[in-house]
Design a protein around this motif. Structure first.
Motif, PDB file in Angstrom:
ATOM      1  N   VAL A  57       0.843  -1.196   0.000  1.00 34.21           N
ATOM      2  CA  VAL A  57       0.000   0.000   0.000  1.00 34.21           C
ATOM      3  C   VAL A  57       0.879   1.248   0.000  1.00 34.21           C
ATOM      4  O   VAL A  57       0.703   2.161  -0.826  1.00 34.21           O
ATOM      5  N   ALA A  58       1.843   1.241   0.908  1.00 41.88           N
ATOM      6  CA  ALA A  58       2.734   2.403   1.006  1.00 41.88           C
ATOM      7  C   ALA A  58       3.540   2.575  -0.273  1.00 41.88           C
ATOM      8  O   ALA A  58       3.699   3.688  -0.798  1.00 41.88           O
ATOM      9  N   LEU A  59       4.032   1.444  -0.784  1.00 41.92           N
ATOM     10  CA  LEU A  59       4.863   1.467  -1.985  1.00 41.92           C
ATOM     11  C   LEU A  59       4.086   2.011  -3.184  1.00 41.92           C
ATOM     12  O   LEU A  59       4.603   2.810  -3.978  1.00 41.92           O
ATOM     13  N   SER A  60       2.839   1.554  -3.287  1.00 39.40           N
ATOM     14  CA  SER A  60       2.020   2.005  -4.421  1.00 39.40           C
ATOM     15  C   SER A  60       1.777   3.511  -4.337  1.00 39.40           C
ATOM     16  O   SER A  60       1.763   4.199  -5.355  1.00 39.40           O
ATOM     17  N   PHE A  61       1.611   3.996  -3.089  1.00 40.65           N
ATOM     18  CA  PHE A  61       1.491   5.438  -2.863  1.00 40.65           C
ATOM     19  C   PHE A  61       2.692   6.165  -3.466  1.00 40.65           C
ATOM     20  O   PHE A  61       2.565   7.027  -4.333  1.00 40.65           O
ATOM     21  N   VAL A  62       3.837   5.743  -2.969  1.00 42.76           N
ATOM     22  CA  VAL A  62       5.083   6.451  -3.309  1.00 42.76           C
ATOM     23  C   VAL A  62       5.378   6.335  -4.794  1.00 42.76           C
ATOM     24  O   VAL A  62       5.652   7.341  -5.467  1.00 42.76           O
ATOM     25  N   LEU A  63       5.290   5.113  -5.311  1.00 45.17           N
ATOM     26  CA  LEU A  63       5.655   4.897  -6.713  1.00 45.17           C
ATOM     27  C   LEU A  63       4.740   5.668  -7.659  1.00 45.17           C
ATOM     28  O   LEU A  63       5.188   6.240  -8.654  1.00 45.17           O
ATOM     29  N   GLN A  64       3.450   5.661  -7.332  1.00 46.27           N
ATOM     30  CA  GLN A  64       2.518   6.384  -8.196  1.00 46.27           C
ATOM     31  C   GLN A  64       2.815   7.868  -8.184  1.00 46.27           C
ATOM     32  O   GLN A  64       2.759   8.530  -9.229  1.00 46.27           O
ATOM     33  N   LEU A  65       3.128   8.375  -6.998  1.00 47.40           N
ATOM     34  CA  LEU A  65       3.438   9.803  -6.908  1.00 47.40           C
ATOM     35  C   LEU A  65       4.713  10.131  -7.682  1.00 47.40           C
ATOM     36  O   LEU A  65       4.804  11.159  -8.366  1.00 47.40           O
ATOM     37  N   CYS A  66       5.725   9.205  -7.564  1.00 45.61           N
ATOM     38  CA  CYS A  66       6.986   9.402  -8.305  1.00 45.61           C
ATOM     39  C   CYS A  66       6.723   9.417  -9.807  1.00 45.61           C
ATOM     40  O   CYS A  66       7.235  10.264 -10.539  1.00 45.61           O
ATOM     41  N   LYS A  67       5.881   8.472 -10.260  1.00 46.59           N
ATOM     42  CA  LYS A  67       5.561   8.383 -11.691  1.00 46.59           C
ATOM     43  C   LYS A  67       4.913   9.667 -12.165  1.00 46.59           C
ATOM     44  O   LYS A  67       5.217  10.183 -13.241  1.00 46.59           O
ATOM     45  N   GLU A  68       4.000  10.123 -11.301  1.00 48.40           N
ATOM     46  CA  GLU A  68       3.278  11.338 -11.643  1.00 48.40           C
ATOM     47  C   GLU A  68       4.234  12.517 -11.788  1.00 48.40           C
ATOM     48  O   GLU A  68       4.139  13.304 -12.723  1.00 48.40           O
ATOM     49  N   LYS A  69       5.177  12.583 -10.820  1.00 49.43           N
ATOM     50  CA  LYS A  69       6.157  13.675 -10.822  1.00 49.43           C
ATOM     51  C   LYS A  69       6.992  13.637 -12.096  1.00 49.43           C
ATOM     52  O   LYS A  69       7.212  14.643 -12.748  1.00 49.43           O
ATOM     53  N   ARG A  70       7.386  12.361 -12.436  1.00 53.87           N
ATOM     54  CA  ARG A  70       8.234  12.185 -13.620  1.00 53.87           C
ATOM     55  C   ARG A  70       7.461  12.623 -14.882  1.00 53.87           C
ATOM     56  O   ARG A  70       7.962  13.294 -15.751  1.00 53.87           O
ATOM     57  N   LYS A  71       6.168  12.214 -14.917  1.00 54.60           N
ATOM     58  CA  LYS A  71       5.342  12.592 -16.063  1.00 54.60           C
ATOM     59  C   LYS A  71       5.238  14.100 -16.175  1.00 54.60           C
ATOM     60  O   LYS A  71       5.326  14.679 -17.252  1.00 54.60           O
ATOM     61  N   GLY A  72       5.065  14.708 -14.984  1.00 57.10           N
ATOM     62  CA  GLY A  72       4.948  16.180 -14.952  1.00 57.10           C
ATOM     63  C   GLY A  72       6.223  16.831 -15.460  1.00 57.10           C
ATOM     64  O   GLY A  72       6.183  17.784 -16.249  1.00 57.10           O
ATOM     65  N   ALA A  73       7.384  16.265 -15.059  1.00 57.09           N
ATOM     66  CA  ALA A  73       8.682  16.819 -15.467  1.00 57.09           C
ATOM     67  C   ALA A  73       8.862  16.680 -16.968  1.00 57.09           C
ATOM     68  O   ALA A  73       9.294  17.625 -17.659  1.00 57.09           O
ATOM     69  N   VAL A  74       8.489  15.490 -17.521  1.00 57.39           N
ATOM     70  CA  VAL A  74       8.603  15.253 -18.968  1.00 57.39           C
ATOM     71  C   VAL A  74       7.718  16.220 -19.722  1.00 57.39           C
ATOM     72  O   VAL A  74       8.083  16.806 -20.737  1.00 57.39           O
ATOM     73  N   GLY A  75       6.501  16.415 -19.169  1.00 55.70           N
ATOM     74  CA  GLY A  75       5.550  17.341 -19.795  1.00 55.70           C
ATOM     75  C   GLY A  75       6.116  18.750 -19.859  1.00 55.70           C
ATOM     76  O   GLY A  75       6.033  19.423 -20.889  1.00 55.70           O
ATOM     77  N   ARG A  76       6.723  19.158 -18.731  1.00 55.50           N
ATOM     78  CA  ARG A  76       7.301  20.512 -18.682  1.00 55.50           C
ATOM     79  C   ARG A  76       8.462  20.641 -19.666  1.00 55.50           C
ATOM     80  O   ARG A  76       8.621  21.636 -20.351  1.00 55.50           O
ATOM     81  N   HIS A  77       9.275  19.516 -19.703  1.00 56.23           N
ATOM     82  CA  HIS A  77      10.429  19.503 -20.598  1.00 56.23           C
ATOM     83  C   HIS A  77       9.979  19.634 -22.051  1.00 56.23           C
ATOM     84  O   HIS A  77      10.542  20.391 -22.833  1.00 56.23           O
ATOM     85  N   ASP A  78       8.913  18.849 -22.402  1.00 57.81           N
ATOM     86  CA  ASP A  78       8.389  18.899 -23.775  1.00 57.81           C
ATOM     87  C   ASP A  78       7.878  20.298 -24.120  1.00 57.81           C
ATOM     88  O   ASP A  78       8.039  20.791 -25.235  1.00 57.81           O
TER      89      ASP A  78
END
Lengths: 372, 530
Positions: A350-371
């Motif tokens: 449960v905790a891991l899914s929290f963290v990993l999903q948030l990390c993925k989201e952050k990464r997606k956000g960073a890629v979006g900003r980069h694009d």
């Protein structure tokens, strides 16, 4: 796909969730552990429920942030197919164990109080017949049966709590709080770990509960009702019995009227209330059993829930029989291990899914900003 | 005969085939298990024949199709229209009103004055001669034939490739009578009859809205019986309507003589314990449901109509509930539910206490039971089952014999047989009282089919309690609740509006008369804003 989810309303979903949570809290309570150092059940049990509801809402928030439709999607999205499936299996196993624990306590007490001369296997047979039949019909049947019996169970519980009102004594709660803060926290965590799989199961039924919003409100409503119900029952027990008396007592709720009503008609009819509570526990147990089969199928990619349901029923019956008949020591050992460390199999994913999903989201956000 | 056949015949190994055996079918011997597989209905051959323009040919066709050589009902009456055109009138005697045929068809036709030149004689006759309300020209022979079988009259003219089909139906039927099975104290007393037209009229008299639709169609059986789907077009749920029509269209059976047959064919759970439609013989009740957006199906020859969808609470309500004041209606409804609960649970509960949980009974109650059963030679469970079966026997016997004798059987069965059974030590007074109470509770259930289901379910509960006491009774009750929770009537869960909860009228508490008559957003999902 034959997952037998159907569609249920909010009242049904709340009823079934309350029945499952309250049944586990009230009837599968290990009195020796719970009252060993004084009565604090009316504190740690509701707090455990509240924590599990908060955790459930956290997972729900995570799901909505990441766009995961249900728990399966969240686990798979965050942990991958294999690890996510394994985590789902852990939740499924916890649900089956909760179900076994609930009926183990309930049937033992039923055997001891009402049918002392009957064979334990016969009692298991009758109860499992009802559980299997209700679980076999899918979520619709479970939830609707739960709602049908809920008024009767609620009314009986109310009568049971009101009848001994003259015998309530505040001094029986002494010593307050009864345990150290660390002890209460440990018991609270124990209750939290017991409740969490049930909440997580509800998060898996987004479609059956007709959307994400009803799931959230179901968890909040059911959590609140279960919180109040459990606290009232435990407080009433604490006001009638001392912690010392409760330590060596099986199903204290059954004996709540015995001290007061030494003779009379009520004393004779109180056994009937056990059967009414059984009516409440059976849909709750069926929900857990169905949940096991459902998550098992989701984890393994099964398209038909019936084989998993049969497996679950057989496993449950075997566990109940073994507990009573043969491998008592082994069972006690397994139960102790699960009680202490079982939570470790559920909490990290449960905790891991929290963290990993948030990390993925952050990464997606960073890629979006980069694009951009 | 071959040698081997003769030898087998002589030794008796083979049975000589009989000249005729009833079990033989055209497709051969029946299946080993009695031909469990349902024989496929042979597709009805489409008749594409047209009406001939010569009456001799028409007469030949009619004689052939209606088997006039062995069928004396068929009347083929030749006459001359206006003294100029040869004509033939075809109808079934007994199905038509002979007075209308004689006075407004034959008489008018024979005495008509025809114009010198008429391009379409049939159209002229329909417009100027036949003084009948429903009169149409029909060119399809199949439709003409069906009309004649329905009780209409067909008139063929020489030179016209069409027939004038005149509605002169006037067969004998029972008139509008008092509803026998759903009696009320306050409220209309009339019930449906066997005539479809009369039944539709009874509904139309109560629903005077322009959106009330009554679609007539063939029921799908080979006896060509008509059925009607009645609903309010502007508010009825179209999905529900489509589902009803789909199920009716799928009917393919030999005979449809009663709406009960149609109900069984169209319901999804064929062996369900509970009915999935509400059957009523009261026009006011059917009209009330139609006004709320339900769909009603009528069948020719059946004095009952089916209302769909239905729920347990609709089956437990009576027409009279709405005619009483809200508190009275609520109280009556509550008593009815209590009666049903007592009927279902009491015998089983008593057996469970007396056999498995004697500790739950007071010593006085226990002494009474023991004293009353001291000479009874059967076990208490067997005694209860026996008494319940006797009760069912009395009930069935009372139902199947004429009215006054039926009542007498009820009294004799209840009093005399009960007393005799106690005197003969076959039953105890306590158990007899329990069974009588349970039976009385059973009669509180308004729906006949639900009554029967409950009476047999109570037997199941008794057996469960006999076997496993309160535990088995609880399990049986849970299983029945679980089963009931999954039954659906045309997509609507059987326990609606309790589970799932809808905004429909409360299942137990009757709303006041003003709110009652406001259509709420309920499980029928009627079209809003109307």
């Amino acid at each position: 796909m034959k997952m037998l989810e159907g569609r249920i309303g909010r009242q049904e979903s709340v009823c079934i969730l309350v029945q499952a949570m309250a049944s586990i809290c009230i009837f599968s309570l290990h009195t020796l552990i719970a009252y060993e150092k004084g009565n604090t059940t009316y504190i740690w049990m509701p707090t455990g429920i509240a924590l599990s509801v908060l955790a459930g809402l956290g997972v729900r928030w995570c799901m909505s942030r990441t766009g995961a439709h249900d728990l399966t999607a969240l686990y798979r999205g965050a942990l991958g197919r294999i690890l996510g499936g394994t985590s789902l299996l852990a939740v499924a196993a916890a649900l089956l164990w909760q179900c076994a624990s609930l009926f183990n306590h309930f049937l033992s007490d039923l055997h001891g109080y009402v049918f002392p001369t009957s064979r334990y296997g016969a009692i298991i047979f009758w109860v499992m017949l009802a559980v299997a039949y209700i679980a076999w019909g899918g979520l619709e049947r479970i939830a609707r049966t739960g709602k049908c019996v809920a008024p009767l169970v609620g009314f009986t519980l109310l009568i049971t709590l009101l009848l001994p009102i003259e015998g309530y004594r505040l001094y029986r709660l002494y010593p307050f709080p009864g345990d150290t803060a660390g002890g209460i926290l440990m018991l609270c965590l124990r209750c939290f770990v017991q409740m969490l799989p049930v909440i997580l199961l509800t998060l898996s039924f987004t479609d059956a509960l007709q959307g994400e919003k009803p799931v959230k409100s179901t968890i909040i409503l059911a959590g609140t009702i279960a919180f109040v119900l459990v606290m009232l029952v435990q407080l009433a027990l604490g006001l009638v019995f001392t912690a010392e008396q409760l330590t060596n007592m099986n199903m204290p709720l059954f004996r709540i009227n015995m001290n007061l009503l030494s003779n009379g008609y009520y004393l004779r009819q109180d056994k009937v209330s056990v059967f009414i509570w059984l009516m409440g526990a059976v849909p709750g147990g069926a929900y857990l059993l169905y949940g096991f089969a459902y998550l098992f199928c989701k984890a393994t990619g099964g398209r038909n829930i019936r084989p998993a349901l049969i497996t679950g029923t057989v496993l449950l019956s075997c566990i109940l029989l073994l507990r009573r008949e043969a491998l008592f020591k082994l069972f006690e050992g397994v139960q102790g291990w699960i009680s202490h460390y079982g939570g470790l199999t559920i909490l990290p994913p449960v905790a891991l899914s929290f963290v990993l999903q948030l990390c993925k989201e952050k990464r997606k956000g960073a890629v979006g900003r980069h694009d951009a | 005969m071959r040698f081997w056949d003769r030898l087998f015949d002589m030794l008796g190994f083979g049975n000589r085939p009989a000249p005729f055996e009833l079990l033989e079918t055209e497709t051969g011997m029946p299946h080993f298990f009695g031909d469990l597989r349902r024989a496929r209905q042979s597709a009805k051959k489409e008749d594409k024949r047209k009406v001939p323009d010569r009456i001799a040919a028409c007469e030949k066709l009619a004689r052939g199709d209606f088997r006039s050589d062995i069928n004396p009902d068929l009347i083929l009456r030749r006459f001359i229209l206006g003294g100029r055109v040869n004509a033939l009138c075809v109808y079934m005697t007994g199905m038509v009103n002979e007075r209308i045929v004689n006075d407004f068809v034959l008489h008018d036709a024979m005495h008509a004055v025809l114009p010198e030149k008429t391009p379409d004689m049939l159209a002229y006759a329909l417009e100027n001669i036949f003084a009948v309300g429903d009169a149409v020209a029909e060119a399809d022979w199949d439709k003409v034939r069906e009309s004649v079988l329905c009780g209409k009259c067909a008139v063929f003219l020489d030179g016209a490739a069409q027939a004038a089909v005149l509605d002169v139906r006037g067969y004998e039927h029972r008139g509008v009578d008092v509803a026998q099975n759903e009696k009320v104290v306050r409220g209309p007393q009339e019930g449906f009859s066997e005539n479809l037209r009369t039944n539709i009229t009874l509904l139309r008299r109560l629903i005077r809205t322009e959106d009330f639709v009554c679609q007539l169609r063939n029921a799908g059986a080979q006896n060509n019986i008509k059925t009607a789907i009645a609903y309010r077009e502007s508010i009825a749920n179209q999905t529900l309507l489509a589902e009803v029509k789909k199920r009716l269209a799928a009917i393919d059976t030999d005979a449809m003589l009663c709406i009960g047959t149609m109900e069984q064919i169209t319901e999804r759970r064929k062996i369900s314990l509970f009915p999935q439609v509400l059957s009523t013989e009261r026009p006011d009740r059917a009209a009330a449901y139609i006004m709320q957006g339900y769909i009603v199906v009528l069948l020719e020859g059946s004095p009952f109509v089916n209302i769909m969808p239905t729920t347990l609470f609709a089956l437990m309500s009576s027409a009279e509930d709405d005619y009483m004041r809200a508190p009275q209606g609520t109280l009556v409804r509550f008593v009815r539910f209590l009666g049903a609960f007592v009927s279902l649970i009491l015998p089983g509960y008593f057996i469970a206490l007396a056999l498995h949980h004697q500790g739950l009974l007071s010593s006085e109650a226990l002494n009474t039971i023991i004293y009353s059963r001291r000479m009874v030679y059967s076990s208490i469970g067997a005694e209860m089952v026996f008494l319940l079966l006797v009760f069912q026997l009395i009930r069935e016997a009372g139902l199947r014999v004429p009215g006054s004798i039926g009542q007498a059987i009820g009294i004799i069965g209840g009093l005399v047989l009960g007393q005799a059974a106690i005197a003969a030590n076959m039953a105890s007074a306590v158990l007899l009282t329990i069974v009588a109470l349970s039976g009385l509770g059973n009669f509180c259930i308004p729906d006949y089919q639900l009554q029967i289901s409950t009476s047999y379910l109570r037997l199941l509960f008794v057996i469960a309690a006999w076997l496993g006491g309160l535990l088995a009774l609880t399990v049986a009750l849970l299983i029945i609740i679980g089963y009931t929770a999954t039954v659906k009537s045309y997509g609507v869960p059987f326990l609606t509006p309790f589970s799932p909860k809808t905004f429909a009228k409360g299942p137990l508490i009757r709303r006041g008369v003003i709110k009652q008559h406001h259509r709420a957003t309920d499980y029928t999902n009627t079209v809003q804003g109307k």
